[in-house]
Motif scaffolding. Sequence first.
Motif, PDB file in Angstrom:
ATOM      1  N   TYR A   1      45.084  38.865  42.188  1.00  0.00           N
ATOM      2  CA  TYR A   1      43.869  39.107  42.885  1.00  0.00           C
ATOM      3  C   TYR A   1      44.031  40.653  43.903  1.00  0.00           C
ATOM      4  CZ  TYR A   1      42.520  34.346  41.545  1.00  0.00           C
ATOM      5  OH  TYR A   1      42.175  33.198  40.852  1.00  0.00           O
TER       6      TYR A   1
ATOM      7  N   ARG B   1      37.376  34.650  46.279  1.00  0.00           N
ATOM      8  CA  ARG B   1      38.848  34.335  45.455  1.00  0.00           C
ATOM      9  C   ARG B   1      39.463  33.343  46.539  1.00  0.00           C
ATOM     10  NH1 ARG B   1      38.755  33.299  41.189  1.00  0.00           N
ATOM     11  NH2 ARG B   1      36.518  33.677  41.394  1.00  0.00           N
TER      12      ARG B   1
ATOM     13  N   ALA C   1      41.649  43.395  43.261  1.00  0.00           N
ATOM     14  CA  ALA C   1      41.008  44.360  44.388  1.00  0.00           C
ATOM     15  C   ALA C   1      41.184  45.650  44.676  1.00  0.00           C
ATOM     16  CB  ALA C   1      41.399  43.571  45.743  1.00  0.00           C
TER      17      ALA C   1
ATOM     18  N   ILE D   1      37.040  39.282  47.638  1.00  0.00           N
ATOM     19  CA  ILE D   1      38.170  38.674  48.174  1.00  0.00           C
ATOM     20  C   ILE D   1      37.771  37.417  48.805  1.00  0.00           C
ATOM     21  CG2 ILE D   1      40.104  38.870  49.872  1.00  0.00           C
ATOM     22  CD1 ILE D   1      39.964  41.920  49.342  1.00  0.00           C
TER      23      ILE D   1
ATOM     24  N   GLU E   1      49.132  34.166  41.283  1.00  0.00           N
ATOM     25  CA  GLU E   1      47.425  34.342  40.937  1.00  0.00           C
ATOM     26  C   GLU E   1      46.897  35.102  42.318  1.00  0.00           C
ATOM     27  OE1 GLU E   1      43.932  33.050  38.906  1.00  0.00           O
ATOM     28  OE2 GLU E   1      46.089  32.715  38.426  1.00  0.00           O
ATOM     29  N   LEU E   2      47.561  35.158  43.351  1.00  0.00           N
ATOM     30  CA  LEU E   2      47.056  35.737  44.404  1.00  0.00           C
ATOM     31  C   LEU E   2      47.287  37.190  44.493  1.00  0.00           C
ATOM     32  CD1 LEU E   2      47.492  33.014  47.555  1.00  0.00           C
ATOM     33  CD2 LEU E   2      45.158  33.968  46.547  1.00  0.00           C
TER      34      LEU E   2
ATOM     35  N   SER F   1      43.384  33.942  33.433  1.00  0.00           N
ATOM     36  CA  SER F   1      42.957  34.079  34.704  1.00  0.00           C
ATOM     37  C   SER F   1      42.636  35.807  34.519  1.00  0.00           C
ATOM     38  CB  SER F   1      44.130  33.959  35.800  1.00  0.00           C
ATOM     39  OG  SER F   1      43.463  34.446  36.953  1.00  0.00           O
TER      40      SER F   1
ATOM     41  N   ILE G   1      38.740  36.794  35.216  1.00  0.00           N
ATOM     42  CA  ILE G   1      38.338  37.823  36.647  1.00  0.00           C
ATOM     43  C   ILE G   1      37.925  39.111  36.018  1.00  0.00           C
ATOM     44  CG2 ILE G   1      39.560  38.825  38.435  1.00  0.00           C
ATOM     45  CD1 ILE G   1      39.294  36.106  38.947  1.00  0.00           C
TER      46      ILE G   1
END
Length: 359
Positions: free
Chosen positions: A147, A83, A151, A80, A143-144, A58, A62
């Motif tokens: 992200y 995702r 970001a 965002i 995972e979030l 991941s 990404i």
Amino acid sequence: MITNKKTLGLIQLSRGVACVLVILLHITVNFEEKIGKIYLYNIFKFGGSGVDIFFVLSGFIITYSNFNYFGNPVFVGKFIKRRIIRIFPIYWLIITALLLLQITLPIFYKTTFVLNFENVARTYLLFPDHVMLNGVSWSLTNELFFYFLFAIALVLPNKKLSFNLLIIYCFLLIYFGIYFNDDLKNNVYYSLFLFPMNIEFILGVFIVLLIPYFPKCFIFPTLITGIVLFIVGAYLTNNNIELLQGSVNQVINRVVIFGLPAFLVILSLVKIEITREISMHNLFINLGDASYSLYLIHLPIVAAFFKILAKLNIENTFILYGLSIGLFVGLCVLGIFIYNKIEKPLIHRLNKALQNSIN
């Protein structure tokens, strides 16, 4: 910087392998818990390492896909939204099915989930302290969080600052992984921020940075080293041996015995793929594509399958093995079907709608 391709076949293969390992772990666990027998000498007890592979992958994917957007705050909103589209819609469909299944047929799928607004909201939004209707959803929360960090990195003025901060964060994770205060463990948000497995996402990011400077002559020695170390990690896990003991956090142990080998293997595979043409059978590509759907659906089905099997009182080990193999194959077929017929079209439509809204 490596040149983007539509698909990195060996990376797709790695995603499929990671998912298969997790499935085999849950088959192993449920075989013993429900049937009362050891599955294949517990050889797949180390299958949780598939999550470590997922995290490294991941971080790589990404960064690989969005490298040129660092320092471009305009892109953050799009990142965002994409995702969210990637994670939530298929998750919501599957979690809703599980919720309905628990309500209507608790004999097949019963968890500790209490049906109230707070639990449902936290579960659907993947909050750090959500009650898991699906035992794999904890990893989606991590995972979030990655992200979210990514970001932030996108809006920083330059790549160098972003990556320097990542290195500092990596050392912070190592420190708190070793000297993690119990008071911090009681706070789910501190725990999420300081979770040592976040190092594996960072290792994936570093792969993108290292690839241009990684000599071709090191590819196969690095690949073999990574595979050998991963096998050693599997042996240690299967025999309940901790490589790092004492005050060292068990999760740090996991990062060392699986995260670092996964980093070496994926680094080598990416370098192989960008230096030569790789022919990959569509089955492996499909399995990699479907890995998220398969990851989401497999555990409830495995648990229900072995619960039913236990009621049948089948004693013949070979028949039980045969049925478990059939379960495994059936899960792979179902995962690919759900991806092609539901997840892929859904993501395509939502991304198209997002693009139209931007235009």
